[in-house]
Design an enzyme around this catalytic site. Structure first.
Site, PDB file in Angstrom:
ATOM      1  N   ASP A  72       7.449 -55.227 -82.650  1.00 48.40           N
ATOM      2  CA  ASP A  72       6.319 -56.061 -82.258  1.00 48.40           C
ATOM      3  C   ASP A  72       6.349 -56.395 -80.774  1.00 48.40           C
ATOM      4  OD1 ASP A  72       5.392 -56.036 -84.824  1.00 48.40           O
ATOM      5  OD2 ASP A  72       6.041 -58.055 -85.343  1.00 48.40           O
ATOM      6  N   ASN A 166      -0.435 -62.648 -78.565  1.00 41.02           N
ATOM      7  CA  ASN A 166       0.133 -63.678 -79.444  1.00 41.02           C
ATOM      8  C   ASN A 166      -0.212 -65.086 -78.979  1.00 41.02           C
ATOM      9  OD1 ASN A 166       1.323 -62.332 -81.563  1.00 41.02           O
ATOM     10  ND2 ASN A 166       3.431 -62.712 -80.931  1.00 41.02           N
ATOM     11  N   ASP A 167       0.329 -65.480 -77.818  1.00 43.20           N
ATOM     12  CA  ASP A 167       0.193 -66.879 -77.451  1.00 43.20           C
ATOM     13  C   ASP A 167       0.485 -67.140 -75.984  1.00 43.20           C
ATOM     14  OD1 ASP A 167       3.044 -66.754 -77.335  1.00 43.20           O
ATOM     15  OD2 ASP A 167       3.183 -67.329 -79.441  1.00 43.20           O
ATOM     16  N   ARG A 177      14.038 -82.917 -70.925  1.00 38.00           N
ATOM     17  CA  ARG A 177      13.156 -84.074 -70.815  1.00 38.00           C
ATOM     18  C   ARG A 177      11.788 -83.683 -71.344  1.00 38.00           C
ATOM     19  NH1 ARG A 177      15.119 -87.576 -66.769  1.00 38.00           N
ATOM     20  NH2 ARG A 177      17.403 -87.413 -66.778  1.00 38.00           N
ATOM     21  N   THR A 207       1.415 -66.225 -86.749  1.00 40.78           N
ATOM     22  CA  THR A 207       2.618 -66.016 -87.553  1.00 40.78           C
ATOM     23  C   THR A 207       3.867 -65.960 -86.679  1.00 40.78           C
ATOM     24  OG1 THR A 207       2.197 -63.624 -87.507  1.00 40.78           O
ATOM     25  CG2 THR A 207       1.449 -64.841 -89.448  1.00 40.78           C
ATOM     26  N   ALA A 208       3.736 -66.335 -85.402  1.00 38.19           N
ATOM     27  CA  ALA A 208       4.873 -66.288 -84.480  1.00 38.19           C
ATOM     28  C   ALA A 208       5.367 -67.705 -84.188  1.00 38.19           C
ATOM     29  CB  ALA A 208       4.470 -65.539 -83.209  1.00 38.19           C
ATOM     30  N   LEU A 211       3.857 -70.828 -85.920  1.00 36.94           N
ATOM     31  CA  LEU A 211       4.188 -71.012 -87.337  1.00 36.94           C
ATOM     32  C   LEU A 211       5.470 -71.830 -87.480  1.00 36.94           C
ATOM     33  CD1 LEU A 211       3.565 -70.346 -90.312  1.00 36.94           C
ATOM     34  CD2 LEU A 211       4.903 -68.252 -90.025  1.00 36.94           C
ATOM     35  N   GLN A 266       6.999 -62.942 -72.851  1.00 34.80           N
ATOM     36  CA  GLN A 266       7.456 -61.824 -72.032  1.00 34.80           C
ATOM     37  C   GLN A 266       7.219 -62.009 -70.532  1.00 34.80           C
ATOM     38  OE1 GLN A 266       5.460 -58.469 -73.879  1.00 34.80           O
ATOM     39  NE2 GLN A 266       7.104 -58.213 -75.373  1.00 34.80           N
TER      40      GLN A 266
END
Length: 311
Positions: A72, A166-167, A177, A207-208, A211, A266
């Site tokens: 993935d 993904n995100d 902190r 789903t990564a 989740l 990444q």
């Protein structure tokens, strides 16, 4: 789902430092050449395929199909590298979990026959356009509301621009902190988050990381994204689903400590007080090839990958 067309040029993208992926790429390139299909290769695949290496963005301009041999993580990097180009992507799972890779290595010969003949469908996956910038001194001093993501170059210095499959995640920096993030949705105040950070995820990314942080799972075709706080100080702050028409903007309000923006786990950049991040649906989705050998729902994938229903 869109139907495919016959393929005459294929680009091969490879998981780095994987002898298994390299051997698979070598065999696959030989099969493609025997069929009269032109073979392109990224820098990881080129040494195994006897090709000149090409940037993935350039391959996406010439190839009619990209085959990704890896897990993935490799698929995420390819989906980001092709930029706005609508080339279909076929993932061959050489990783572990394999949520995105549609085909197992043993299935590839049968899948390849049908895909090269145009007997396949593609599924669109929403991507995010992520921009981060540092406002000018005057803008930062008076920043009480949402800025302009489109005007970032005029208002300050752009720090990062990237696509995410993904995100996009803003988290605290090196010190343990909590950080403060002020957020707006389409210019309207949403929440002031006080905690470890914030995740903005696509349906694919649901789903990564999100989740694990308690966010909901969205079906791949959903036209929405989910915003999930990470360990919020206020427990009433829960994940929220926004439509794909929304632009979420956030400003770092923690003056004593830095934060970190990471895209798909990444690429990223360090943030400081008053830096801004804007996230919205990208104009072009990623196109993933659906295996013509299978007829399975996304819920079946979830059951298989997440172990739902097991004893």
């Amino acid at each position: 789902m869109a139907r495919g067309t016959a393929i005459s040029a294929v680009g091969l993208c490879l998981k780095p430092n994987s002898a298994e992926a390299g051997a698979a790429a070598r065999d696959l390139s030989a099969q493609l050449r025997r069929r009269g299909v032109a073979v392109l290769a990224d820098k990881e695949a080129a040494q195994w395929c006897g090709c000149e290496p090409q940037p993935r963005s350039a391959m996406a301009e010439r190839a009619e199909l990209l085959i990704v041999l890896g897990g993935d993580g490799t698929l995420l990097s390819v989906a980001r590298a092709i930029e706005e180009r609508p080339v279909p992507i076929l993932g061959v799972n050489l990783g572990t979990l394999g949520f995105l890779a549609e085909v197992n290595p043993g299935e590839l010969p049968g899948v390849l026959d049908r895909v090269l003949a145009g007997d396949y469908a593609t599924e669109q996956r929403l991507r995010l356009e992520v921009r981060a910038w540092r406002p000018g001194a005057d803008a930062a001093d008076g920043a009480n509301g949402a800025g302009s993501a489109d005007g970032a170059a005029e208002d300050g210095r752009e720090l990062l621009r990237a696509l995410a499959l993904n995100d996009a995640v803003v988290t605290r920096g090196d010190l343990s902190r909590i950080i403060d993030l002020e957020t707006w949705s389409d210019g309207v105040p949403l929440a002031n988050y006080h905690g470890d950070g914030l995740i903005v995820a696509t349906p694919t990314g649901s789903t990564a990381y999100t989740l694990s942080a308690g966010g909901p799972i969205l079906m791949p075709g959903a036209r929405a994204c989910v915003v999930t706080p990470i360990c919020p100080h206020t427990l009433s702050q829960r994940p929220i689903v926004l439509p794909d028409s929304a632009t979420l903007e956030m400003a770092v309000r923690s003056r004593e400590h830095t934060a970190q923006l990471t895209v798909d786990g990444q690429v990223g950049v360090a943030l400081q007080a008053e830096d801004r991040v804007a996230v919205r649906a990208a104009a072009s989705p990623a196109h993933f090839v659906v295996s013509p050998l299978r007829s399975r729902s996304h819920t079946a994938v979830l059951r298989a990958k997440l172990g739902w229903g097991g004893g």
